[in-house]
Design a protein around this motif. Structure first.
Motif, PDB file in Angstrom:
ATOM      1  N   TRP A 110       0.835  -1.192   0.000  1.00 55.97           N
ATOM      2  CA  TRP A 110       0.000   0.000   0.000  1.00 55.97           C
ATOM      3  C   TRP A 110       0.873   1.246   0.000  1.00 55.97           C
ATOM      4  N   ALA A 111       0.253   2.396  -0.153  1.00 58.01           N
ATOM      5  CA  ALA A 111       1.002   3.619  -0.443  1.00 58.01           C
ATOM      6  C   ALA A 111       1.666   4.249   0.772  1.00 58.01           C
ATOM      7  N   GLU A 112       0.897   4.592   1.769  1.00 52.62           N
ATOM      8  CA  GLU A 112       1.402   5.435   2.861  1.00 52.62           C
ATOM      9  C   GLU A 112       0.853   4.906   4.178  1.00 52.62           C
ATOM     10  N   PRO A 113       1.684   4.238   4.993  1.00 47.91           N
ATOM     11  CA  PRO A 113       1.169   3.652   6.231  1.00 47.91           C
ATOM     12  C   PRO A 113       0.656   4.714   7.201  1.00 47.91           C
ATOM     13  N   VAL A 114      -0.444   4.388   7.859  1.00 47.63           N
ATOM     14  CA  VAL A 114      -0.976   5.278   8.890  1.00 47.63           C
ATOM     15  C   VAL A 114      -0.391   4.843  10.228  1.00 47.63           C
ATOM     16  N   PRO A 115      -0.461   5.695  11.255  1.00 47.32           N
ATOM     17  CA  PRO A 115       0.085   5.310  12.560  1.00 47.32           C
ATOM     18  C   PRO A 115      -0.490   3.980  13.041  1.00 47.32           C
ATOM     19  N   ALA A 116       0.375   3.134  13.585  1.00 48.14           N
ATOM     20  CA  ALA A 116      -0.013   1.772  13.951  1.00 48.14           C
ATOM     21  C   ALA A 116      -1.179   1.727  14.926  1.00 48.14           C
ATOM     22  N   SER A 117      -1.305   2.724  15.767  1.00 48.46           N
ATOM     23  CA  SER A 117      -2.381   2.722  16.767  1.00 48.46           C
ATOM     24  C   SER A 117      -3.752   2.907  16.136  1.00 48.46           C
ATOM     25  N   TYR A 118      -3.797   3.256  14.852  1.00 50.72           N
ATOM     26  CA  TYR A 118      -5.069   3.438  14.149  1.00 50.72           C
ATOM     27  C   TYR A 118      -5.299   2.357  13.091  1.00 50.72           C
ATOM     28  N   VAL A 119      -4.585   1.252  13.191  1.00 51.60           N
ATOM     29  CA  VAL A 119      -4.750   0.150  12.241  1.00 51.60           C
ATOM     30  C   VAL A 119      -5.508  -0.981  12.926  1.00 51.60           C
ATOM     31  N   THR A 120      -6.676  -1.311  12.382  1.00 47.90           N
ATOM     32  CA  THR A 120      -7.508  -2.369  12.962  1.00 47.90           C
ATOM     33  C   THR A 120      -7.756  -3.518  11.997  1.00 47.90           C
ATOM     34  N   GLY A 121      -7.243  -3.422  10.783  1.00 47.49           N
ATOM     35  CA  GLY A 121      -7.487  -4.445   9.779  1.00 47.49           C
ATOM     36  C   GLY A 121      -8.392  -3.968   8.661  1.00 47.49           C
ATOM     37  N   LEU A 122      -9.124  -2.895   8.883  1.00 51.46           N
ATOM     38  CA  LEU A 122      -9.974  -2.326   7.843  1.00 51.46           C
ATOM     39  C   LEU A 122      -9.113  -1.590   6.814  1.00 51.46           C
ATOM     40  N   ILE A 123      -9.448  -1.725   5.542  1.00 50.55           N
ATOM     41  CA  ILE A 123      -8.764  -0.942   4.509  1.00 50.55           C
ATOM     42  C   ILE A 123      -9.526   0.367   4.362  1.00 50.55           C
ATOM     43  N   SER A 124      -8.967   1.414   4.931  1.00 49.57           N
ATOM     44  CA  SER A 124      -9.631   2.721   4.902  1.00 49.57           C
ATOM     45  C   SER A 124      -9.211   3.512   3.668  1.00 49.57           C
ATOM     46  N   HIS A 125     -10.042   4.486   3.307  1.00 48.03           N
ATOM     47  CA  HIS A 125      -9.769   5.314   2.131  1.00 48.03           C
ATOM     48  C   HIS A 125      -8.598   6.241   2.386  1.00 48.03           C
ATOM     49  N   ASN A 126      -8.560   6.840   3.562  1.00 48.24           N
ATOM     50  CA  ASN A 126      -7.467   7.676   4.048  1.00 48.24           C
ATOM     51  C   ASN A 126      -7.358   9.061   3.415  1.00 48.24           C
ATOM     52  N   ASP A 127      -8.245   9.386   2.480  1.00 49.70           N
ATOM     53  CA  ASP A 127      -8.185  10.717   1.868  1.00 49.70           C
ATOM     54  C   ASP A 127      -9.558  11.178   1.367  1.00 49.70           C
ATOM     55  N   PRO A 128     -10.591  11.151   2.235  1.00 48.08           N
ATOM     56  CA  PRO A 128     -11.914  11.622   1.801  1.00 48.08           C
ATOM     57  C   PRO A 128     -11.996  13.149   1.789  1.00 48.08           C
ATOM     58  N   ASN A 129     -11.095  13.736   1.037  1.00 48.43           N
ATOM     59  CA  ASN A 129     -11.031  15.192   0.907  1.00 48.43           C
ATOM     60  C   ASN A 129     -12.242  15.697   0.126  1.00 48.43           C
ATOM     61  N   LEU A 130     -12.434  17.015   0.124  1.00 50.88           N
ATOM     62  CA  LEU A 130     -13.595  17.582  -0.541  1.00 50.88           C
ATOM     63  C   LEU A 130     -13.631  17.230  -2.020  1.00 50.88           C
ATOM     64  N   ASP A 131     -12.471  17.215  -2.675  1.00 52.02           N
ATOM     65  CA  ASP A 131     -12.463  16.936  -4.107  1.00 52.02           C
ATOM     66  C   ASP A 131     -12.356  15.445  -4.421  1.00 52.02           C
ATOM     67  N   ASN A 132     -12.459  14.606  -3.396  1.00 48.52           N
ATOM     68  CA  ASN A 132     -12.457  13.153  -3.609  1.00 48.52           C
ATOM     69  C   ASN A 132     -13.819  12.529  -3.327  1.00 48.52           C
ATOM     70  N   VAL A 133     -14.844  13.360  -3.248  1.00 48.34           N
ATOM     71  CA  VAL A 133     -16.209  12.885  -3.041  1.00 48.34           C
ATOM     72  C   VAL A 133     -17.074  13.390  -4.190  1.00 48.34           C
ATOM     73  N   VAL A 134     -17.786  12.484  -4.831  1.00 48.02           N
ATOM     74  CA  VAL A 134     -18.668  12.836  -5.943  1.00 48.02           C
ATOM     75  C   VAL A 134     -20.084  13.044  -5.406  1.00 48.02           C
ATOM     76  N   PHE A 135     -20.684  14.180  -5.779  1.00 46.40           N
ATOM     77  CA  PHE A 135     -22.041  14.516  -5.366  1.00 46.40           C
ATOM     78  C   PHE A 135     -22.967  14.520  -6.576  1.00 46.40           C
ATOM     79  N   ARG A 136     -24.213  14.178  -6.320  1.00 46.53           N
ATOM     80  CA  ARG A 136     -25.286  14.383  -7.291  1.00 46.53           C
ATOM     81  C   ARG A 136     -26.476  14.984  -6.551  1.00 46.53           C
ATOM     82  N   ASP A 137     -26.967  16.104  -7.057  1.00 49.29           N
ATOM     83  CA  ASP A 137     -28.087  16.806  -6.432  1.00 49.29           C
ATOM     84  C   ASP A 137     -27.816  17.094  -4.954  1.00 49.29           C
ATOM     85  N   GLY A 138     -26.559  17.466  -4.646  1.00 52.24           N
ATOM     86  CA  GLY A 138     -26.199  17.850  -3.294  1.00 52.24           C
ATOM     87  C   GLY A 138     -25.981  16.705  -2.335  1.00 52.24           C
ATOM     88  N   VAL A 139     -25.980  15.467  -2.827  1.00 54.04           N
ATOM     89  CA  VAL A 139     -25.816  14.287  -1.975  1.00 54.04           C
ATOM     90  C   VAL A 139     -24.542  13.544  -2.378  1.00 54.04           C
TER      91      VAL A 139
END
Length: 261
Positions: A110-139
């Motif tokens: 994977w690209a960029e490890p997160v701090p070990a204390s926040y790793v639980t086994g889930l593959i998280s997105h890690n970058d839900p920035n404003l321009d990484n979310v697609v909206f339709r009709d405001g949703v």
């Protein structure tokens, strides 16, 4: 090749992501094999909130399905700053976590490890920035740009999203209608997502740690000579990072209190 349309937004791949018809072409990365495995899993479980992997083109670029809609870029449209839009981001993130919960990759880089204390086994997105979310009709309907996805946790993703969408930074550094409402939106996101009590207790520290992690990534990109990271870091980001780190320390008690009411 049909006409290519440059897609704006983001920093790491700026200038290299294009739309071709109903597809998106993006550069391959060292972590592409892992990202592709993730996208294939999301397709298998029927999660519609992510692009589909369609292959690699003749120029060596990954080919993804194009997701119609709008992403949030400055100047931010009024609809994107509403509490209803915020709620939809929280619900989309929760749906992604439910879809990826049983994904158990082995031997992937994977690209960029997160701090070990926040790793639980889930593959998280890690970058839900404003321009990484697609909206339709405001949703909010989809997440894009899974370049930083990797082993993490729901808490880490929520901390990332809430830091960016609330936003969590000094009020004078918020230049839109969210100014003065960060605590309210902080609590609202956690409530709408349905964060567990254990994760709520750690959320304030997670958001502060996420800011340090993210800004260290930007700083290293700037120091390595990446033009867009360098531009961002040398035109105020370094100073904003210091102000925000100080603000997190000074406002920790207020944020903990906000989660209680």
């Amino acid at each position: 090749m049909p006409d290519e349309t440059l897609l704006l937004g983001g920093t790491a791949n700026r200038g290299f992501v294009v739309r071709v018809g109903d597809t998106v072409r993006r550069p391959l990365r060292a972590s592409s094999t892992a990202t592709h495995a993730l996208l294939e899993h999301l397709e298998r479980v029927g999660f519609d909130g992510a692009p589909r992997l369609l292959g690699v083109d003749s120029q060596g670029r990954e080919v993804l399905s194009y997701l119609p809609g709008e992403t949030v870029q400055a100047p931010y449209p009024a609809w994107s700053m509403t509490d209803e839009a915020l709620d939809s981001v929280a619900l989309l993130l929760r749906a992604y976590h439910e879809a990826v919960a049983d994904f158990r990759p082995v031997g992937l880089a994977w690209a960029e490890p997160v701090p070990a204390s926040y790793v639980t086994g889930l593959i998280s997105h890690n970058d839900p920035n404003l321009d990484n979310v697609v909206f339709r009709d405001g949703v909010a309907v989809a997440l894009i740009d899974f370049d930083l996805a990797g082993p993490g946790s729901a808490l880490w993703d929520v901390a990332t999203a809430i830091r960016l969408w609330a936003p969590l930074r000094p009020d004078p550094d918020t230049h839109d209608v969210r100014r003065g409402r960060s605590l309210t939106r902080f609590r609202r996101f956690a409530d709408t997502y349905g964060l567990t009590d254990a994760d709520r207790a750690r959320l304030v520290d997670a958001a502060a740690d996420n800011h340090i992690w993210c800004m260290d990534y930007v700083r290293r990109g700037a120091e390595s000579g990446h033009p867009w990271f360098r531009q961002r870091w040398t035109t105020g980001e370094a100073e904003l990072t210091d102000r925000t780190n100080t603000w997190f320390n000074q406002s920790s008690a207020a944020h903990h209190q906000a989660l209680l009411h």
